[in-house]
Every structure is written in C-alpha cells, then in structure tokens.
Design a protein around this motif. Sequence first.
Motif, PDB file in Angstrom:
ATOM      1  N   GLY A 316       0.800  -1.225   0.000  1.00  0.00           N
ATOM      2  CA  GLY A 316       0.000   0.000   0.000  1.00  0.00           C
ATOM      3  C   GLY A 316       0.831   1.273   0.000  1.00  0.00           C
ATOM      4  O   GLY A 316       0.347   2.334  -0.402  1.00  0.00           O
ATOM      5  N   VAL A 317       2.081   1.163   0.436  1.00  0.00           N
ATOM      6  CA  VAL A 317       2.960   2.350   0.483  1.00  0.00           C
ATOM      7  C   VAL A 317       2.984   3.058  -0.873  1.00  0.00           C
ATOM      8  O   VAL A 317       2.963   4.283  -0.951  1.00  0.00           O
ATOM      9  N   GLY A 322       1.469  11.573  -1.379  1.00  0.00           N
ATOM     10  CA  GLY A 322       2.081  12.618  -0.556  1.00  0.00           C
ATOM     11  C   GLY A 322       3.126  12.048   0.390  1.00  0.00           C
ATOM     12  O   GLY A 322       2.940  10.964   0.961  1.00  0.00           O
ATOM     13  N   PHE A 323       4.222  12.807   0.554  1.00  0.00           N
ATOM     14  CA  PHE A 323       5.355  12.326   1.354  1.00  0.00           C
ATOM     15  C   PHE A 323       4.968  12.108   2.815  1.00  0.00           C
ATOM     16  O   PHE A 323       5.231  11.062   3.404  1.00  0.00           O
ATOM     17  N   ALA A 325       2.081  11.663   4.141  1.00  0.00           N
ATOM     18  CA  ALA A 325       1.123  10.556   4.292  1.00  0.00           C
ATOM     19  C   ALA A 325       1.849   9.219   4.214  1.00  0.00           C
ATOM     20  O   ALA A 325       1.552   8.288   4.958  1.00  0.00           O
ATOM     21  N   LYS A 326       2.840   9.140   3.295  1.00  0.00           N
ATOM     22  CA  LYS A 326       3.617   7.896   3.175  1.00  0.00           C
ATOM     23  C   LYS A 326       4.349   7.601   4.485  1.00  0.00           C
ATOM     24  O   LYS A 326       4.379   6.465   4.961  1.00  0.00           O
ATOM     25  N   VAL A 327       4.933   8.658   5.054  1.00  0.00           N
ATOM     26  CA  VAL A 327       5.669   8.483   6.316  1.00  0.00           C
ATOM     27  C   VAL A 327       4.722   7.988   7.401  1.00  0.00           C
ATOM     28  O   VAL A 327       5.032   7.055   8.156  1.00  0.00           O
ATOM     29  N   ALA A 328       3.545   8.605   7.469  1.00  0.00           N
ATOM     30  CA  ALA A 328       2.564   8.203   8.491  1.00  0.00           C
ATOM     31  C   ALA A 328       2.144   6.750   8.277  1.00  0.00           C
ATOM     32  O   ALA A 328       1.998   5.986   9.235  1.00  0.00           O
TER      33      ALA A 328
END
Lengths: 363, 97
Positions: A316-317, A322-323, A325-328
């Motif tokens: 899913g990553v 958005g950066f 959101a990816k980190v979260a």
Amino acid sequence: MSDLSLLERGYSQGLPDVPRISLVGLDDATWTDLINLAVSERTVGLLAHAAQLDLIEMTEDQRDELVARHEEAMRLCLVLERAALEVLNTFAAAGIDARLLKGAAIAHLDYPDPSCRGFGDVDVLVPSSGYEEAVRLLVAAGARRRFQEVRPGFDKRFGKGVCMLRPDGVQIDLHRTFVAGPFGLSIDLNELFEQFPVVRLGGVDIPVLTREHRFLHACYHAALGDESPRTTALRDVAQLILRSDLDLVDARRTARRWRAEAVVARAIQLAWNKFGLTASSEVAWAQNSRPTRFESRSLAAYVGPNRSYARQMTAGVHAVRGFSAKVAYVRTLVAVSPDYARIHDGGYRRRLSRAWASRPRRG
Amino acid sequence: MSLSPVVANDDVLIRAKAALWRAGEFGVVVLAPGAASPVILEGTGSDLWELLARPSTRQELVLSLAKRFFEDVSVVDTDMSPVLEQLLYLGIVETQP
C-alpha cells in the motif's frame, strides 16, 4: 461434466448461451454436497430461479429441498435488509452520507428478481470524514468490532473499514474503501459519493453506488477479495456485463483513473472461466490487457501463494499519495498497537519482520 | 375476543410500505415492521400479495381471486376474511384512506 462444474453451470443459468442442465442422475450424497455448497456460497437463489424457469431439470425431492433452502436464504435477506435500514437511518440522522453496497443493492437493481441473489451480511460505505462517527454510532447501538484496529486512527485514514457484530448476530461491514492495501488506497473515494442513485427498501429510498461503481466493486471483490474467488461476486461481474445497461467503457475509464484496470481484467477472466461463458469482446479486452507496473506489484499482494494482509499493507505504500502521508503510513506498519500485534501477528518483532520480508521488490 | 381488525367491503387495502418481502416457489416471505421474523404466505396467500401491490377494496380482491381460481365468490369471501384480518393485524397490509 464433473458434479462441481454441473453446479457452476447451474449458477450461470440466465446468462446467454448457457445450456440447460439436468441434476436428475445425481445420487443423494452428491446432491446433498451440492446443495450444501450452494447454501454456503449463498447461491441457492440462482439455482431456484433457474429451476423456476425450467433451465435445470431436477427430481421432485431435489426441487422440494431447493425450495426450502431458498426460503431460508430469503428469510435471512429480509432480516439483513431491515438491519441495513436501521443502520442507514441512524447514519442519515447523524448527517453521515452513506451508501448501501453489494448484496442488498445488487439483488434489487441488477438481477431480474431480488430473490435470485442471496447475501449474508450488510455492507455500507461511509466517507472517511464520517467513518469514526459511524463506528461510534454502531458501538452505541450495541455492536462490537470483530477485529482490533491496526493502530488508533489507521482505519479512518488508510484502512478498508471494519466488521461490526450487532447483538442480534447481524454483521455490518462498514467500508471506507473497497479493499485493503494498494488497490483500496488508489480509489478516488470522493467519486463514489458524487451521484445519488437509490434502491427502494421498505418504502425508503436508500442511496447506493452508480451501476458502473457497483460493477467495479464487484470486480474488486471477485478479483482480490478471497483466495478462492466468491461465486456470487463472479456472477455479479457477469450479470452486470451481460444482463444490465452497464457502460463498460465508462467503468474501464474509471478503473484506469483508479489504477485498477488489471483488477477489472482479472475479474472478467475469472467470471468467464468459472461459468464457461462464450468468448466476447470483453474477454478479448481482458486477455489482451497488460497490467502497469503498479498493478503488477499490487496484484502480487492479493493473488497467489504469497497473498497476505501484511503484504497488502506493505504494498500500500506505493498507493499512498504525498510524502507525509507515506511516512505516516509506514510508521503505522511498524508501530502497531500492542493489542493488534498480539492478536494478529504474535508480537511486534514478528510483525516487523513479516512486513519487511513481504515488501514488494522493485522491478 | 379477536384482536384482529374487521375489514369492511369498501376498505382500500395495500401492502404495507415498510414491509420487506421476497417471492419464490416457496410463496412469499414478508417481514413486517417491528416483527421478530418473517411470515410466509403460501398458495392463495401469494396471489393475494400480488393483488395487493395496487390499492384494492376487499370486494375487488375477492372478485379477482374468485376469477383466478374459478371459485364461487361467497366461498372466497369466507376464506379471505380471516387472512386479510391477520395480515392487517401483523402490519403486513395497511388500509388507505
């Protein structure tokens, strides 16, 4: 023809070019196995409808049992429809814009008679903004979650949704999106709420998805939902293409926007193979369709021997936009709530290693 | 003493809007609003349910069923009274003003 493929021919009755079948020669034990399978697959309605149209030849005893099982299945559907009405009324009163999904909606809108299509739970879609309130309202009405959330707040932002069990035993599948993982994350969820078709249940107009969105949901369910695709979902795919006013070009266009044309292609191929349907332009398109890189690596998380929830979550990553959101999202994968880890993965370290090991390879 | 309402000849009857139902070879299963479980209408009950899709007086229903089953009107009238009263009592059928 094997007994199982005979049954599959039974499920496909009512679709074009499907020959009439006979179950008269079956011995009692085989018949019992087949009818029990039809009950568990919730496909008794399809057989009963076909028998009523004289598309299936049966003995009197077989017919009597089929009729009795059909009645049982339809009684359950009515109880579930009432539960759906209660849930949707509650959500509407709270200002949550919900949509009735799958069984109850498709049975009424896409089959010649709702008694053809059985179902076993209630599926409702809510927007992310109303998701937590919807869960709270179900809990306030006595329902409980069947599974823990990966981490508080995860479902609302990234999850597929939650299964809730009401005190009366009715399961409410509350959806935020169609499936977990990358294909669920790449859907433009706002599109699902832009139009407002309805199905009339118990004198009330209940909002549902458009026919094209219902078709796409059936494709996601058929192609990705279970290791062995559900017969009802496959029949929904065939039913919508062959027996409705579906705008398949429009549906494929939407699928392309959602990075899921491969999902539609897979669902069509599975449905045509399952029911032995005559090849058509839809099948030719599905067979010639080439998945994109995103689709290939995403499909690998849902299909085949390495299919797993952890793999879908990891894949899913690539679909999270958005950066930050990816980190979260990644942070959630490696820092799950202790309760979730204990129940689903046997501990934090095991989960971490599983997520890492199942990370899709670049290529 | 019966709890069932009496249906007059000129009462206009129709399926209850809130009733949920399915038809099949088994007959018609109907879940009335507030009922714990569905009830089943079999035989002429299924035909009656079909006719109740449109507002009909009791007299119209009797005549239609008598015609459909080649039966004497008075016989159908006698048979249908308790059925209609029960359906009204269960909330499956309602009267229209």
